[in-house]
Design an enzyme around this catalytic site. Structure first.
Site, PDB file in Angstrom:
ATOM      1  N   GLY A 133      30.799  24.851  36.082  1.00  0.00           N
ATOM      2  CA  GLY A 133      30.305  25.786  35.078  1.00  0.00           C
ATOM      3  C   GLY A 133      30.482  27.216  35.538  1.00  0.00           C
ATOM      4  O   GLY A 133      31.011  27.478  36.622  1.00  0.00           O
ATOM      5  N   SER A 135      29.821  30.070  37.381  1.00  0.00           N
ATOM      6  CA  SER A 135      28.914  30.254  38.526  1.00  0.00           C
ATOM      7  C   SER A 135      29.616  30.916  39.702  1.00  0.00           C
ATOM      8  O   SER A 135      29.943  30.249  40.692  1.00  0.00           O
ATOM      9  CB  SER A 135      28.365  28.889  38.962  1.00  0.00           C
ATOM     10  OG  SER A 135      29.428  27.946  39.113  1.00  0.00           O
ATOM     11  N   LYS A 188      40.846  26.445  33.491  1.00  0.00           N
ATOM     12  CA  LYS A 188      40.488  27.828  33.152  1.00  0.00           C
ATOM     13  C   LYS A 188      41.011  28.806  34.199  1.00  0.00           C
ATOM     14  O   LYS A 188      41.229  29.992  33.913  1.00  0.00           O
ATOM     15  CB  LYS A 188      38.983  27.980  32.960  1.00  0.00           C
ATOM     16  CG  LYS A 188      38.115  27.442  34.093  1.00  0.00           C
ATOM     17  CD  LYS A 188      37.912  28.406  35.235  1.00  0.00           C
ATOM     18  CE  LYS A 188      37.101  27.764  36.335  1.00  0.00           C
ATOM     19  NZ  LYS A 188      36.894  28.633  37.493  1.00  0.00           N
ATOM     20  N   SER A 251      36.242  37.213  40.161  1.00  0.00           N
ATOM     21  CA  SER A 251      37.234  36.145  40.028  1.00  0.00           C
ATOM     22  C   SER A 251      38.481  36.409  40.860  1.00  0.00           C
ATOM     23  O   SER A 251      39.227  37.355  40.607  1.00  0.00           O
ATOM     24  CB  SER A 251      37.626  35.981  38.555  1.00  0.00           C
ATOM     25  OG  SER A 251      38.741  35.121  38.421  1.00  0.00           O
ATOM     26  N   ASN A 253      41.080  34.535  40.846  1.00  0.00           N
ATOM     27  CA  ASN A 253      42.221  34.261  39.975  1.00  0.00           C
ATOM     28  C   ASN A 253      42.611  35.509  39.189  1.00  0.00           C
ATOM     29  O   ASN A 253      43.783  35.867  39.105  1.00  0.00           O
ATOM     30  CB  ASN A 253      41.890  33.111  39.024  1.00  0.00           C
ATOM     31  CG  ASN A 253      41.775  31.788  39.746  1.00  0.00           C
ATOM     32  OD1 ASN A 253      42.761  31.164  40.091  1.00  0.00           O
ATOM     33  ND2 ASN A 253      40.540  31.370  39.994  1.00  0.00           N
ATOM     34  N   GLU A 277      42.740  29.198  43.090  1.00  0.00           N
ATOM     35  CA  GLU A 277      42.883  27.831  42.594  1.00  0.00           C
ATOM     36  C   GLU A 277      43.888  27.726  41.440  1.00  0.00           C
ATOM     37  O   GLU A 277      44.595  26.736  41.302  1.00  0.00           O
ATOM     38  CB  GLU A 277      41.523  27.284  42.150  1.00  0.00           C
ATOM     39  CG  GLU A 277      40.559  26.988  43.298  1.00  0.00           C
ATOM     40  CD  GLU A 277      40.903  25.720  44.065  1.00  0.00           C
ATOM     41  OE1 GLU A 277      41.999  25.174  43.880  1.00  0.00           O
ATOM     42  OE2 GLU A 277      40.062  25.279  44.876  1.00  0.00           O
TER      43      GLU A 277
END
Length: 333
Positions: A133, A135, A188, A251, A253, A277
């Site tokens: 989720g 987080s 995602k 993030s 990413n 990731e």
């Protein structure tokens, strides 16, 4: 009080450890790196990953993976590319009654397996719960209110995880759609990388909104084809995780994507940012989509940038000039 062992001393593993201690549990964290263990014991702070966050004195650290042998719950807190190796090391000490909690988000390269499937190949009997989720560890560890899901085919195990980690700042919902929760949490990251690229190219809010909306559409398309429920992708592990990963400066990413959009090579961007990731997941997701004969145009365009030397400016043109169509698509009905 439960005895919880966390394999991995990364940011999210540490944040979960702090939540477990807040809830009154005994926590031991394992790392394969002796130097890291000594640093965490000495400083009670992870200066690189969670600077300024005080690690409770009650959390123990060890480089001996046999610490798993007397745990009630074993939390997998390493990047997805290391999950199989670490679980294989721990497997001789894992008993059938232990609950395995996976926090890693990704697909295994080559096999296209979700992380719970990777774990199941190494550990045959223990119940597995996927914790996923919106987080960011930077916020969880600082006790900023967060809501996530515990997904499992074993409801009793999911409830045990819910009760073990829930407190005043972490709310955990139950979900029995393991496929949907794991795919949403993994894929995602691909869309977040793309959001960063758009940011690096100087595109605006309109572009990011379109990317996220069409991104969740293709994530759901693959998920439904694999047996997930459509509504899962509009919950915490779908839209929720997508929003936080695409928009937050926490993030990795998105940060890596921004560098790529600014002209940094994908390999160098990953090297600068650390664990990204979405970089690893993109390759597996692209292969999985082809195997399942599912259309994932955003993922396909990112694959060209990351692994085929594609120009970062070309994907937007390619996506915008795809054949016109209805927004609602038959595969999602």
């Amino acid at each position: 009080m439960s005895k919880i062992v966390i394999l991995g001393t990364g940011a999210f593993g540490l944040s979960i450890a702090i939540m477990a201690v807040e809830s009154g549990h005994s926590v031991t964290m394992w790392s394969a790196f002796e130097s890291e263990i000594e640093s965490l014991k000495r400083d009670r702070e992870h200066k690189d990953k969670l600077p300024g966050v005080k690690i409770p004195e009650s959390i123990e650290f060890t480089a001996d993976i046999s610490c798993v042998s007397d745990a009630e719950m074993v939390v997998i807190g390493v990047p997805s590319i290391f999950v199989r190796k670490v679980v294989r090391q721990a497997a001789p000490y894992i008993k059938p009654e232990m609950i395995i909690v996976d926090t890693s988000k990704g697909l295994e390269d080559g096999t296209y397996l979700r992380m719970s499937e990777v774990i199941r190949e190494e550990v045959k009997d223990s119940p597995i719960v996927a914790l996923s989720g919106p987080s960011h560890a930077e916020e969880v560890s600082r006790k900023i209110p967060t809501a996530i899901s515990a997904a499992s085919e074993d409801e009793k195990a999911a409830v045990a995880v819910q009760e073990a980690f829930s407190n005043d700042v972490l709310r955990i919902y139950l979900n029995d759609d393991v496929i949907g929760c794991e795919l949403g949490g993994s894929l995602k990251n691909i869309i977040a990388l793309c959001a960063g690229i758009c940011d690096g190219l100087g595109y605006g809010d309109n572009t990011i909104a379109a990317l996220m909306t069409r991104g969740i559409t293709e994530i759901a398309r693959l998920g439904v084809a694999m047996g997930a429920r459509l509504d899962t992708f509009f919950g915490l592990t779908g839209v929720g995780d997508l929003i936080v990963t695409c928009t937050s400066l926490h993030s990795r990413n998105r940060r890596a994507g921004t560098l790529i959009g600014q002209g940094v090579s994908p390999d160098e961007a990953v090297k600068q940012v650390g664990t990204v990731e979405g970089y690893y997941c993109c390759k597996a997701a692209y292969g999985l989509a082809q195997k399942m004969n599912v259309e994932m145009p955003i993922t396909a365009q990112l694959f060209k940038i990351l692994f085929e030397g594609g120009d970062v400016k070309e994907p937007i043109k390619a996506l915008m000039n795809r054949p016109t169509r209805y927004e609602r698509e038959m595969p999602l009905k």
